[in-house]
Enzyme design. Structure first.
Site, short mmCIF file in Angstrom:
data_model
loop_
_atom_site.label_atom_id
_atom_site.label_comp_id
_atom_site.label_asym_id
_atom_site.label_seq_id
_atom_site.Cartn_x
_atom_site.Cartn_y
_atom_site.Cartn_z
N ASP A 120 86.12 21.90 22.67
CA ASP A 120 87.26 20.98 22.80
C ASP A 120 86.77 19.54 22.96
O ASP A 120 87.28 18.62 22.33
CB ASP A 120 88.11 21.33 24.03
CG ASP A 120 88.78 22.68 23.91
OD1 ASP A 120 88.08 23.70 23.91
OD2 ASP A 120 90.03 22.72 23.83
N ASP B 42 89.55 34.06 21.33
CA ASP B 42 89.44 35.05 22.39
C ASP B 42 89.97 36.45 22.06
O ASP B 42 89.29 37.44 22.24
CB ASP B 42 90.17 34.54 23.64
CG ASP B 42 89.75 33.13 24.02
OD1 ASP B 42 88.82 32.60 23.38
OD2 ASP B 42 90.34 32.56 24.95
N GLU C 83 99.05 23.69 21.27
CA GLU C 83 97.76 24.39 21.18
C GLU C 83 97.63 25.11 19.83
O GLU C 83 96.58 25.11 19.20
CB GLU C 83 97.67 25.40 22.33
CG GLU C 83 96.33 26.12 22.44
CD GLU C 83 96.29 27.08 23.62
OE1 GLU C 83 97.36 27.39 24.19
OE2 GLU C 83 95.17 27.53 23.97
C1 2M8 Z 1 90.95 29.18 24.92
O1 2M8 Z 1 90.04 29.91 25.71
C2 2M8 Z 1 90.03 29.89 27.15
C3 2M8 Z 1 88.73 30.55 27.59
O2 2M8 Z 1 87.65 29.80 27.11
C4 2M8 Z 1 91.19 30.59 27.80
O3 2M8 Z 1 92.07 31.11 27.11
O4 2M8 Z 1 91.22 30.61 29.03
C5 2M8 Z 1 90.42 29.28 23.47
O5 2M8 Z 1 91.42 28.89 22.55
C6 2M8 Z 1 89.18 28.41 23.30
O6 2M8 Z 1 88.76 28.39 21.96
C7 2M8 Z 1 89.43 26.99 23.80
O7 2M8 Z 1 88.22 26.26 23.77
C8 2M8 Z 1 89.99 26.98 25.23
C9 2M8 Z 1 90.42 25.58 25.67
O8 2M8 Z 1 91.24 24.99 24.70
O9 2M8 Z 1 91.13 27.84 25.32
#
Ligand code: 2M8
Length: 432
Positions: A38, A170, A397
């Site tokens: 990110d 994920d 998102e």
């Molecule tokens: C999402 O992942 C996080 C864990 O890393 C979560 O769901 O708690 C994913 O979309 C990941 O690709 C992304 O970097 C993160 C923050 O946007 O969220």
């Protein structure tokens, strides 16, 4: 639908609002800490608004780097003690370079070196650019060589991804083979995500059981793959992670070349990696790269947008890239672009997170790759689609694969940052 001028203004507001000092929270209520890829994407956006702020974003991310060069997926902000799970207590004794920094114990697609290359190129003063690159080349080199050193098994140069969170995607159906295995951690955990976003748009509890099981396993072996490889149910060659590493290695080499330094990864090793990527991951039947499950030594028979990662990395030539994107689009007719999973794939869900919805940062990667290969017709259509999603549905998102409605976290940073980049630099070939 708002104008592109207003879009730019709104995107800038999102980044400034999510700016927590040295880093940009992906979406402050849902993800208040600093995330690896990110932040790399955010820095690409910041470079157009405030070049030194982009530099700061990267310094803060690198402050969480480990002694061996590894860059973890979360760099925790110690001032944020609530609102995200798992917290740093789940990742004990991480071998950080700088004592006191708190991080997770797994990584994410290494976009950072590519961001550093692009941000450097956006700096008009050559001496400033060179000085910045000279300061960062050490950490970048460490980062890029760390993965072949710590994340390969057997003779293959491909990199092993050890947790679904490392892939960035994920709960992709690609990982259902493991999530279906009834793994659960020994300690209780609680979910914070479903208090912010509807549970129907998030991974299931079964997915989370696997995530926490793997955290315990990995942390229990001090983050050393050799220790837990025999036991883990999850060890894959993720097509996107490996493509992004390859691209990153080439970008570190480019920076090294400008500084008259030797490459981080030799041409011969890059070539070997590319051959292996093709041999192991290409699937001619679906005209897409697939992921590979090391536990059963076979490709994972699930298609996703990760298979297009080769386009953004220079791993596919023009003809192959065109065949790949044409086949993918054909499967997605009637849907918004690009669904993270093609609608005809078992496990596809139109509105659940990484199981179907459209993601702006994936689109951006594919757009830039298509442009480099001069597949402009596809690139332009995809860029227009990406901008239209933000124009119609705001800064989300991800987006509903059929209707384009905004889903998941709100005021999302990477969506804003990459819209800024697309508007400021419409093409890698002709842009300013
Ligand atoms: C999402 O992942 C996080 C864990 O890393 C979560 O769901 O708690 C994913 O979309 C990941 O690709 C992304 O970097 C993160 C923050 O946007 O969220």
């Amino acid at each position: 639908m708002i104008s592109r001028g207003d879009l730019l203004q709104q995107a800038e507001q999102i980044l400034r609002r999510n700016d927590l000092g040295g880093y940009t929270a992906p979406s402050p209520r849902l993800y208040p800490h600093q995330w690896n890829w990110d932040s790399a994407f955010c820095a690409i956006g910041w470079a157009h608004l405030d070049w030194s702020r982009a530099v700061r974003e990267i310094d803060t991310l690198l402050a969480g780097q480990w002694a061996d060069g590894f860059l973890p997926h979360i760099h925790y902000n110690p001032e944020v003690t609530q609102g995200y799970q798992p917290g740093p207590e789940w990742w004990p004794d991480v071998p950080v370079r700088t004592l006191g920094e708190r991080t997770s114990g797994i990584s994410q697609p290494p976009v950072l070196p590519t961001a550093v290359y692009l941000i450097g190129m956006a700096q008009p003063d050559e001496s400033v650019r060179r000085a910045w690159w000279a300061r960062l080349i050490g950490p970048l080199r460490d980062l890029i060589v760390c993965y072949p050193r710590t994340r390969t098994v057997s003779a293959s140069p491909l990199l092993v991804v050890v947790h679904p969170w490392e892939s960035g995607a994920d709960n992709s159906p690609r990982w259902d083979f493991a999530a279906g295995g009834s793994f659960a951690p020994s300690r209780p955990y609680r979910r914070a995500d479903t208090r912010v976003v509807a549970a129907a748009q998030r991974p299931t509890d079964r997915d989370y059981d696997l995530y926490y099981y793997l955290i315990e396993l990995i942390a229990g072996h001090r983050y050393d793959l050799r220790g837990y490889f025999p036991q883990t149910p999850f060890a894959v060659y993720d097509a996107l992670f490996n493509a992004i590493w390859y691209r990153a290695a080439r970008d570190v080499n480019r920076i090294a070349g400008v500084l008259a330094q030797p490459p981080a990864i030799t041409e011969a090793d890059l070539q070997r990696f590319k051959e292996s990527y093709h041999q192991t991951l290409w699937n001619d039947g679906v005209r897409l790269f697939r992921d590979f499950n090391l536990k059963v030594n076979a490709q994972i028979p699930v298609d996703s947008v990760a298979g297009l990662g080769a386009i953004s990395a220079g791993l596919a030539d023009r003809a192959q890239a065109e065949a790949m994107i044409a086949a993918y689009l054909q499967r997605c007719r009637g849907y918004r672009l690009l669904p993270s999973v093609p609608p005809d794939q078992t496990g596809f869900e139109v509105d659940r997170y990484w199981r179907g919805p459209v993601w702006a940062q994936i689109n951006w990667l594919v757009i830039r790759g298509l442009q480099e290969l001069r597949l402009d017709r596809y690139a332009t259509a995809l860029a227009d689609e990406t901008l239209a999603l933000a124009q119609r549905s705001g800064w989300r998102e991800f987006y509903h694969a059929r209707t384009g409605a905004g889903l998941g976290g709100e005021d999302f940073s990477w969506t804003a940052a990459l819209v800024i980049d697309l508007l400021h630099r419409p093409s890698v070939l002709t842009g300013p």
